[in-house]
Design a protein around this motif. Structure first.
Motif, PDB file in Angstrom:
ATOM      1  N   TYR A  33      12.683  17.825  -0.944  1.00 19.16           N
ATOM      2  CA  TYR A  33      13.174  16.785  -1.833  1.00 19.16           C
ATOM      3  C   TYR A  33      12.314  15.545  -1.603  1.00 19.16           C
ATOM      4  CZ  TYR A  33      15.449  15.459   2.551  1.00 19.16           C
ATOM      5  OH  TYR A  33      15.691  15.130   3.848  1.00 19.16           O
ATOM      6  N   ARG A  34      12.455  14.550  -2.462  1.00 14.29           N
ATOM      7  CA  ARG A  34      11.769  13.291  -2.207  1.00 14.29           C
ATOM      8  C   ARG A  34      12.655  12.464  -1.298  1.00 14.29           C
ATOM      9  NH1 ARG A  34       9.461   8.311  -5.952  1.00 14.29           N
ATOM     10  NH2 ARG A  34       8.800   7.093  -4.146  1.00 14.29           N
ATOM     11  N   GLY A  35      12.210  12.317  -0.079  1.00 15.74           N
ATOM     12  CA  GLY A  35      12.980  11.568   0.909  1.00 15.74           C
ATOM     13  C   GLY A  35      12.612  10.099   0.886  1.00 15.74           C
ATOM     14  N   SER A  36      13.094   9.395   1.907  1.00 17.60           N
ATOM     15  CA  SER A  36      12.822   7.961   1.980  1.00 17.60           C
ATOM     16  C   SER A  36      12.169   7.615   3.306  1.00 17.60           C
ATOM     17  CB  SER A  36      14.113   7.177   1.824  1.00 17.60           C
ATOM     18  OG  SER A  36      15.053   7.567   2.791  1.00 17.60           O
TER      19      SER A  36
ATOM     20  N   VAL B  59       4.182  27.836   2.893  1.00  8.31           N
ATOM     21  CA  VAL B  59       5.036  27.188   1.901  1.00  8.31           C
ATOM     22  C   VAL B  59       4.180  26.161   1.171  1.00  8.31           C
ATOM     23  CG1 VAL B  59       7.027  25.693   1.536  1.00  8.31           C
ATOM     24  CG2 VAL B  59       7.170  27.579   3.180  1.00  8.31           C
ATOM     25  N   VAL B  60       4.101  26.312  -0.137  1.00 13.19           N
ATOM     26  CA  VAL B  60       3.285  25.432  -0.973  1.00 13.19           C
ATOM     27  C   VAL B  60       4.217  24.562  -1.812  1.00 13.19           C
ATOM     28  CG1 VAL B  60       1.561  25.337  -2.810  1.00 13.19           C
ATOM     29  CG2 VAL B  60       1.454  27.164  -1.080  1.00 13.19           C
ATOM     30  N   ILE B  61       4.002  23.253  -1.725  1.00 19.45           N
ATOM     31  CA  ILE B  61       4.796  22.311  -2.511  1.00 19.45           C
ATOM     32  C   ILE B  61       3.838  21.472  -3.344  1.00 19.45           C
ATOM     33  CG2 ILE B  61       6.431  20.391  -2.435  1.00 19.45           C
ATOM     34  CD1 ILE B  61       7.279  21.443   0.357  1.00 19.45           C
ATOM     35  N   ARG B  62       3.977  21.570  -4.674  1.00 15.93           N
ATOM     36  CA  ARG B  62       3.181  20.747  -5.588  1.00 15.93           C
ATOM     37  C   ARG B  62       4.060  19.615  -6.098  1.00 15.93           C
ATOM     38  NH1 ARG B  62      -1.169  23.940  -9.311  1.00 15.93           N
ATOM     39  NH2 ARG B  62      -2.439  24.624  -7.557  1.00 15.93           N
ATOM     40  N   PHE B  63       3.502  18.430  -6.143  1.00 15.72           N
ATOM     41  CA  PHE B  63       4.280  17.249  -6.514  1.00 15.72           C
ATOM     42  C   PHE B  63       3.348  16.186  -7.067  1.00 15.72           C
ATOM     43  CE2 PHE B  63       2.884  17.100  -2.198  1.00 15.72           C
ATOM     44  CZ  PHE B  63       2.426  15.808  -2.017  1.00 15.72           C
ATOM     45  N   GLY B  64       3.925  15.189  -7.694  1.00 19.97           N
ATOM     46  CA  GLY B  64       3.147  14.098  -8.255  1.00 19.97           C
ATOM     47  C   GLY B  64       3.418  12.784  -7.554  1.00 19.97           C
ATOM     48  N   LEU B  65       2.371  12.004  -7.411  1.00 26.34           N
ATOM     49  CA  LEU B  65       2.486  10.627  -6.920  1.00 26.34           C
ATOM     50  C   LEU B  65       2.235   9.731  -8.127  1.00 26.34           C
ATOM     51  CD1 LEU B  65       0.427  10.850  -3.590  1.00 26.34           C
ATOM     52  CD2 LEU B  65       2.879  11.174  -3.933  1.00 26.34           C
TER      53      LEU B  65
ATOM     54  N   THR C  12      -2.603   7.748  -7.561  1.00 26.80           N
ATOM     55  CA  THR C  12      -1.644   8.536  -8.325  1.00 26.80           C
ATOM     56  C   THR C  12      -2.287   9.848  -8.749  1.00 26.80           C
ATOM     57  OG1 THR C  12      -2.264   7.467 -10.384  1.00 26.80           O
ATOM     58  CG2 THR C  12      -0.430   6.487  -9.165  1.00 26.80           C
ATOM     59  N   GLY C  13      -1.455  10.858  -8.967  1.00 24.06           N
ATOM     60  CA  GLY C  13      -1.959  12.146  -9.401  1.00 24.06           C
ATOM     61  C   GLY C  13      -1.109  13.282  -8.876  1.00 24.06           C
ATOM     62  N   LYS C  14      -1.630  14.487  -9.034  1.00 22.37           N
ATOM     63  CA  LYS C  14      -0.937  15.703  -8.622  1.00 22.37           C
ATOM     64  C   LYS C  14      -1.512  16.183  -7.295  1.00 22.37           C
ATOM     65  CE  LYS C  14       0.352  20.181 -10.604  1.00 22.37           C
ATOM     66  NZ  LYS C  14       0.207  21.033 -11.803  1.00 22.37           N
ATOM     67  N   TYR C  15      -0.617  16.546  -6.370  1.00 23.76           N
ATOM     68  CA  TYR C  15      -1.006  16.957  -5.022  1.00 23.76           C
ATOM     69  C   TYR C  15      -0.281  18.236  -4.621  1.00 23.76           C
ATOM     70  CZ  TYR C  15      -3.169  12.371  -4.495  1.00 23.76           C
ATOM     71  OH  TYR C  15      -3.967  11.269  -4.659  1.00 23.76           O
ATOM     72  N   GLN C  16      -0.741  18.787  -3.518  1.00 26.09           N
ATOM     73  CA  GLN C  16      -0.129  19.999  -2.980  1.00 26.09           C
ATOM     74  C   GLN C  16      -0.165  19.934  -1.457  1.00 26.09           C
ATOM     75  OE1 GLN C  16      -1.210  23.935  -4.690  1.00 26.09           O
ATOM     76  NE2 GLN C  16      -2.273  24.232  -2.753  1.00 26.09           N
ATOM     77  N   LEU C  17       0.974  20.167  -0.837  1.00 27.18           N
ATOM     78  CA  LEU C  17       1.052  20.334   0.615  1.00 27.18           C
ATOM     79  C   LEU C  17       1.243  21.813   0.900  1.00 27.18           C
ATOM     80  CD1 LEU C  17       3.398  17.374   1.639  1.00 27.18           C
ATOM     81  CD2 LEU C  17       1.042  17.717   2.426  1.00 27.18           C
ATOM     82  N   VAL C  18       0.511  22.327   1.890  1.00 30.43           N
ATOM     83  CA  VAL C  18       0.652  23.712   2.326  1.00 30.43           C
ATOM     84  C   VAL C  18       1.061  23.694   3.794  1.00 30.43           C
ATOM     85  CG1 VAL C  18      -0.474  25.946   2.641  1.00 30.43           C
ATOM     86  CG2 VAL C  18      -1.097  24.494   0.695  1.00 30.43           C
ATOM     87  N   PHE C  19       2.232  24.264   4.078  1.00 31.99           N
ATOM     88  CA  PHE C  19       2.778  24.330   5.434  1.00 31.99           C
ATOM     89  C   PHE C  19       2.618  25.764   5.942  1.00 31.99           C
ATOM     90  CE2 PHE C  19       4.955  21.000   3.152  1.00 31.99           C
ATOM     91  CZ  PHE C  19       5.118  19.979   4.072  1.00 31.99           C
ATOM     92  N   HIS C  20       1.937  25.952   7.049  1.00 34.13           N
ATOM     93  CA  HIS C  20       1.675  27.290   7.598  1.00 34.13           C
ATOM     94  C   HIS C  20       2.838  27.703   8.503  1.00 34.13           C
ATOM     95  CE1 HIS C  20      -2.490  27.578   6.080  1.00 34.13           C
ATOM     96  NE2 HIS C  20      -2.347  26.261   6.063  1.00 34.13           N
TER      97      HIS C  20
ATOM     98  N   MET D 253       0.833  -1.194   0.000  1.00 28.62           N
ATOM     99  CA  MET D 253       0.000   0.000   0.000  1.00 28.62           C
ATOM    100  C   MET D 253       0.871   1.250   0.000  1.00 28.62           C
ATOM    101  SD  MET D 253      -3.246  -0.371   2.420  1.00 28.62           S
ATOM    102  CE  MET D 253      -4.689  -0.903   1.592  1.00 28.62           C
ATOM    103  N   GLY D 254       0.505   2.200  -0.809  1.00 32.22           N
ATOM    104  CA  GLY D 254       1.251   3.443  -0.872  1.00 32.22           C
ATOM    105  C   GLY D 254       0.947   4.348   0.298  1.00 32.22           C
ATOM    106  N   LYS D 255       1.903   5.247   0.560  1.00 29.63           N
ATOM    107  CA  LYS D 255       1.664   6.233   1.609  1.00 29.63           C
ATOM    108  C   LYS D 255       2.493   7.475   1.342  1.00 29.63           C
ATOM    109  CE  LYS D 255       4.987   4.347   4.925  1.00 29.63           C
ATOM    110  NZ  LYS D 255       5.166   3.877   6.289  1.00 29.63           N
ATOM    111  N   LEU D 256       2.006   8.584   1.911  1.00 30.52           N
ATOM    112  CA  LEU D 256       2.670   9.873   1.838  1.00 30.52           C
ATOM    113  C   LEU D 256       2.935  10.346   3.253  1.00 30.52           C
ATOM    114  CD1 LEU D 256       3.529  12.551   0.401  1.00 30.52           C
ATOM    115  CD2 LEU D 256       1.118  13.247   0.602  1.00 30.52           C
ATOM    116  N   THR D 257       4.196  10.685   3.527  1.00 32.80           N
ATOM    117  CA  THR D 257       4.557  11.208   4.845  1.00 32.80           C
ATOM    118  C   THR D 257       5.313  12.518   4.660  1.00 32.80           C
ATOM    119  OG1 THR D 257       6.615   9.901   4.839  1.00 32.80           O
ATOM    120  CG2 THR D 257       4.686   8.915   5.928  1.00 32.80           C
ATOM    121  N   THR D 258       5.447  13.266   5.753  1.00 28.18           N
ATOM    122  CA  THR D 258       6.191  14.515   5.723  1.00 28.18           C
ATOM    123  C   THR D 258       6.911  14.722   7.037  1.00 28.18           C
ATOM    124  OG1 THR D 258       6.082  16.863   5.128  1.00 28.18           O
ATOM    125  CG2 THR D 258       4.309  16.014   6.522  1.00 28.18           C
ATOM    126  N   HIS D 259       7.831  15.664   7.039  1.00 27.27           N
ATOM    127  CA  HIS D 259       8.663  15.964   8.207  1.00 27.27           C
ATOM    128  C   HIS D 259       9.134  17.395   8.038  1.00 27.27           C
ATOM    129  CE1 HIS D 259      12.553  14.823  10.588  1.00 27.27           C
ATOM    130  NE2 HIS D 259      11.705  15.473  11.337  1.00 27.27           N
TER     131      HIS D 259
END
Length: 117
Positions: free
Chosen positions: A114-117, A87-93, A58-66, A1-7
């Motif tokens: 960047y795309r981390g691991s 801070v707005v980051i647009r990226f593709g999954l 899959t698709g195009k996404y955006q994270l917004v960090f306040h 299963m896919g997942k998206l995380t952030t830090h």
């Protein structure tokens, strides 16, 4: 299963970016749909993946960090109009089942990702 995380890492203070509001949006053509709102924990991470399971497509996404709100809470003088507010980051999954990690290194005047691991 896919997942998206952030830090989030606060490079001004050299600490994790704790208690930062983060919003996730899906972009489809001209349509922008909010999917989820989370807050980073003491370690600058979210307590669970931002996106996972059946919601991960899959698709195009955006994270917004306040980030301006975060720095104001830390008593950083950002002036009347902050240089970085959100801070707005647009990226593709593009890979179903893959783990995508989107770290943010941020200060009041710069950011990097960047795309981390």
């Amino acid at each position: 299963m896919g997942k998206l995380t952030t830090h989030v890492l606060d490079t001004m203070h050299g600490v994790p970016g704790a208690d930062i509001l983060v919003e996730l949006f899906r972009i489809e053509g001209d349509s922008v749909t909010k999917i989820k709102t989370v807050t980073t924990n003491f370690d600058g991470r979210t307590d669970e993946p931002v996106l996972e399971g059946e919601a991960f497509t899959t698709g195009k996404y955006q994270l917004v960090f306040h980030v301006a709100d975060y720095y104001r809470k830390r008593d950083v003088d950002l002036g009347e109009v902050p240089f970085l507010d959100d801070v707005v980051i647009r990226f593709g999954l593009g890979e179903e089942g893959a783990h995508y990690h989107v770290p943010l290194l941020v200060s009041p005047y710069s950011f990097s990702t960047y795309r981390g691991s």
